[in-house]
Scaffold this motif. Sequence first.
Motif, mmCIF file in Angstrom:
data_model
loop_
_atom_site.group_PDB
_atom_site.id
_atom_site.type_symbol
_atom_site.label_atom_id
_atom_site.label_comp_id
_atom_site.label_asym_id
_atom_site.label_seq_id
_atom_site.Cartn_x
_atom_site.Cartn_y
_atom_site.Cartn_z
ATOM 1 N N LEU A 154 -9.544 -6.576 2.372
ATOM 2 C CA LEU A 154 -9.570 -6.627 3.835
ATOM 3 C C LEU A 154 -10.496 -5.511 4.301
ATOM 4 C CD1 LEU A 154 -5.802 -7.135 4.751
ATOM 5 C CD2 LEU A 154 -7.668 -8.592 5.515
ATOM 6 N N PRO A 155 -10.856 -5.517 5.609
ATOM 7 C CA PRO A 155 -11.674 -4.380 6.049
ATOM 8 C C PRO A 155 -10.930 -3.070 5.814
ATOM 9 C CG PRO A 155 -11.351 -5.969 7.851
ATOM 10 C CD PRO A 155 -10.538 -6.440 6.691
ATOM 11 N N THR A 156 -11.649 -2.045 5.336
ATOM 12 C CA THR A 156 -11.040 -0.715 5.164
ATOM 13 C C THR A 156 -11.924 0.299 5.883
ATOM 14 O OG1 THR A 156 -12.203 -0.593 3.062
ATOM 15 C CG2 THR A 156 -9.877 -1.081 2.931
ATOM 16 N N LEU A 157 -11.355 1.417 6.282
ATOM 17 C CA LEU A 157 -12.129 2.427 7.007
ATOM 18 C C LEU A 157 -13.186 3.025 6.085
ATOM 19 C CD1 LEU A 157 -9.157 4.065 8.959
ATOM 20 C CD2 LEU A 157 -10.898 2.520 9.886
ATOM 21 N N ILE A 203 -12.395 -0.112 16.647
ATOM 22 C CA ILE A 203 -11.719 0.346 15.423
ATOM 23 C C ILE A 203 -12.136 1.789 15.106
ATOM 24 C CG2 ILE A 203 -13.406 -0.682 13.822
ATOM 25 C CD1 ILE A 203 -9.614 -0.387 13.170
ATOM 26 N N SER A 244 3.987 0.031 7.154
ATOM 27 C CA SER A 244 4.294 -1.403 7.196
ATOM 28 C C SER A 244 5.781 -1.651 7.024
ATOM 29 C CB SER A 244 3.557 -2.133 6.066
ATOM 30 O OG SER A 244 2.170 -2.029 6.263
ATOM 31 N N GLN A 248 0.839 -1.201 0.000
ATOM 32 C CA GLN A 248 0.000 0.000 0.000
ATOM 33 C C GLN A 248 0.878 1.256 0.000
ATOM 34 O OE1 GLN A 248 -2.873 0.690 -0.751
ATOM 35 N NE2 GLN A 248 -4.050 1.860 0.715
ATOM 36 N N LEU A 292 -3.721 -4.247 15.808
ATOM 37 C CA LEU A 292 -5.052 -4.765 15.439
ATOM 38 C C LEU A 292 -5.215 -6.263 15.718
ATOM 39 C CD1 LEU A 292 -5.731 -2.789 12.090
ATOM 40 C CD2 LEU A 292 -6.056 -2.055 14.457
ATOM 41 N N ASN A 296 -7.353 -8.761 12.858
ATOM 42 C CA ASN A 296 -6.902 -8.194 11.578
ATOM 43 C C ASN A 296 -5.475 -7.693 11.795
ATOM 44 O OD1 ASN A 296 -6.827 -7.205 8.964
ATOM 45 N ND2 ASN A 296 -7.852 -5.282 9.501
ATOM 46 N N VAL A 319 -4.534 4.838 13.071
ATOM 47 C CA VAL A 319 -3.925 3.794 12.217
ATOM 48 C C VAL A 319 -4.283 3.949 10.738
ATOM 49 C CG1 VAL A 319 -3.853 2.130 14.124
ATOM 50 C CG2 VAL A 319 -5.776 2.040 12.496
ATOM 51 N N ALA A 320 -5.058 4.978 10.412
ATOM 52 C CA ALA A 320 -5.538 5.152 9.028
ATOM 53 C C ALA A 320 -4.384 5.165 8.023
ATOM 54 C CB ALA A 320 -6.321 6.461 8.915
ATOM 55 N N GLY A 321 -4.603 4.439 6.929
ATOM 56 C CA GLY A 321 -3.603 4.415 5.864
ATOM 57 C C GLY A 321 -3.309 5.809 5.331
ATOM 58 N N GLY A 369 2.782 -6.047 7.002
ATOM 59 C CA GLY A 369 1.365 -6.040 6.638
ATOM 60 C C GLY A 369 0.613 -7.099 7.431
ATOM 61 N N HIS A 370 -0.216 -7.866 6.744
ATOM 62 C CA HIS A 370 -1.154 -8.747 7.444
ATOM 63 C C HIS A 370 -0.673 -10.199 7.479
ATOM 64 C CE1 HIS A 370 -4.327 -5.696 7.838
ATOM 65 N NE2 HIS A 370 -3.788 -5.214 6.726
HETATM 66 P P1 NAD Z 1 -7.462 1.896 6.078
HETATM 67 O O1 NAD Z 1 -6.922 3.250 6.306
HETATM 68 O O2 NAD Z 1 -8.841 1.769 5.537
HETATM 69 O O3 NAD Z 1 -7.409 1.078 7.462
HETATM 70 C C1 NAD Z 1 -6.276 1.126 8.327
HETATM 71 C C2 NAD Z 1 -6.105 -0.245 8.956
HETATM 72 O O4 NAD Z 1 -7.270 -0.560 9.750
HETATM 73 C C3 NAD Z 1 -5.959 -1.363 7.903
HETATM 74 O O5 NAD Z 1 -5.024 -2.292 8.388
HETATM 75 C C4 NAD Z 1 -7.359 -1.964 7.871
HETATM 76 O O6 NAD Z 1 -7.336 -3.332 7.452
HETATM 77 C C5 NAD Z 1 -7.821 -1.798 9.313
HETATM 78 N N1 NAD Z 1 -9.272 -1.747 9.431
HETATM 79 C C6 NAD Z 1 -10.090 -0.876 8.788
HETATM 80 N N2 NAD Z 1 -11.370 -1.110 9.127
HETATM 81 C C7 NAD Z 1 -11.362 -2.160 9.982
HETATM 82 C C8 NAD Z 1 -12.379 -2.875 10.681
HETATM 83 N N3 NAD Z 1 -13.656 -2.568 10.552
HETATM 84 N N4 NAD Z 1 -11.993 -3.919 11.463
HETATM 85 C C9 NAD Z 1 -10.686 -4.244 11.588
HETATM 86 N N5 NAD Z 1 -9.696 -3.592 10.986
HETATM 87 C C10 NAD Z 1 -10.020 -2.551 10.188
HETATM 88 O O7 NAD Z 1 -6.502 1.025 5.135
HETATM 89 P P2 NAD Z 1 -5.287 1.451 4.199
HETATM 90 O O8 NAD Z 1 -4.065 1.590 5.046
HETATM 91 O O9 NAD Z 1 -5.709 2.557 3.285
HETATM 92 O O10 NAD Z 1 -5.087 0.133 3.363
HETATM 93 C C11 NAD Z 1 -5.981 -0.293 2.313
HETATM 94 C C12 NAD Z 1 -5.989 -1.802 2.302
HETATM 95 O O11 NAD Z 1 -4.669 -2.334 2.107
HETATM 96 C C13 NAD Z 1 -6.495 -2.387 3.589
HETATM 97 O O12 NAD Z 1 -7.238 -3.536 3.272
HETATM 98 C C14 NAD Z 1 -5.239 -2.736 4.327
HETATM 99 O O13 NAD Z 1 -5.485 -3.739 5.285
HETATM 100 C C15 NAD Z 1 -4.346 -3.178 3.196
HETATM 101 N N6 NAD Z 1 -2.939 -3.022 3.526
HETATM 102 C C16 NAD Z 1 -2.124 -4.061 3.272
HETATM 103 C C17 NAD Z 1 -0.790 -3.950 3.572
HETATM 104 C C18 NAD Z 1 0.138 -5.081 3.315
HETATM 105 O O14 NAD Z 1 1.329 -4.920 3.459
HETATM 106 N N7 NAD Z 1 -0.325 -6.260 2.953
HETATM 107 C C19 NAD Z 1 -0.268 -2.794 4.115
HETATM 108 C C20 NAD Z 1 -1.135 -1.737 4.351
HETATM 109 C C21 NAD Z 1 -2.467 -1.872 4.038
#
Ligand code: NAD
Length: 324
Positions: free
Chosen positions: A75-78, A258, A285, A22, A230, A235, A265-267, A149-150
């Motif tokens: 995955l779950p996203t905000l 969350i 990450s 990401q 998380l 997650n 923790v927002a991306g 990451g996850h």
């Molecule tokens: P985001 O800002 O929407 O969310 C931040 C974190 O909170 C993420 O890890 C997300 O999975 C988690 N989250 C959000 N809503 C949740 C809920 N209802 N319950 C539990 N956890 C929750 O996400 P982002 O940083 O913009 O990332 C977009 C996507 O990419 C997400 O699916 C994230 O998990 C994934 N991601 C993957 C990696 C990796 O290295 N594989 C790294 C960063 C993000």
Amino acid sequence: MIKTRFTEMFGVQHPIVQGGMQWVGRAELASAVSNAGALGILTGLTQPTPEDLRKEIKRCRDMTDKPFGVNLTILPTLVPRPYGEYIDAIVDSGVKIVETAGNNPKPFLPKLKEAGVKVIHKCTSVRHGISAEKAGVDAISMDGFECAGHPGEDDVPNLVLLPAAANVIKIPMLASGGFADARGLVAALALGCEGINMGTRFMATKEAPIHQNVKEKIVASDERSTALILRTMRNTSRVYGNSIALKAIEMEGEGKTIQEIGPIVAGAKGKIVYETGDLEHGIWSAGTCMGLINDIPTCKELVERIVTEAEAMIRGRLSKAIAA
Ligand code: NAD
């Protein structure tokens, strides 16, 4: 040259794939990795809309004539994301390799297969690998507990996870999580895989489109510098162990939801870390393989070094270990 079922099936020179990270998996990095003879990956959700992903795919194609793929993490996203429309953007743009991750890829497979797309499914457990194979994916990227990451919720590192998976999975498998050098590639081949997937290692390259401070912090850090956030929401995410990660863990310990933890923790805040180099602005990450990363080479230098050293190790130290 190291030739495996993976290099043959995906038409790449070297059995090395760049992780779909990401905010990091943009055209600059994916094209540099593909130009180095490995497989570069654009990260679908890094692009705010499916339309932006179409433009990014075009930008990447302008920078390389080699194969590259697109990662789609479910995955779950905000903020909810329209996954189906991202798939349409990938298919319409003529991309022939997709990496799915985070959830069962089955709903998306008919459309991808119909368009002749080869699918690598990234997962973190043997059982999920088996079901993805049954669903019809072409390869598995098996992600051990070491990864950034996850890492899933089973906490099984790759020394056990990979051979356990190789015992039952027939399609080509990539080893992901903790891989950063030639020793990792040789180990992955020995453990039953056909190549490696590297994320954090490719972050510390000249072409990675992130601030120099992040690259230097990866080089300066070691295998103990990550934190798992998380966990309480099942997650789990392995991130750099900065003050924000520690704060998130503290809030989880207090039973916060969350919705309450989300703002820190927002991306979107992590994105600013990569842009400005302010390493404490949000979570970002990083994997335990930071303990193996000591420089910031070009992607070409890195890929060539790994392959050359792996070949030398197989021909030299390993073959000489067999008693006459
Ligand atoms: P985001 O800002 O929407 O969310 C931040 C974190 O909170 C993420 O890890 C997300 O999975 C988690 N989250 C959000 N809503 C949740 C809920 N209802 N319950 C539990 N956890 C929750 O996400 P982002 O940083 O913009 O990332 C977009 C996507 O990419 C997400 O699916 C994230 O998990 C994934 N991601 C993957 C990696 C990796 O290295 N594989 C790294 C960063 C993000």
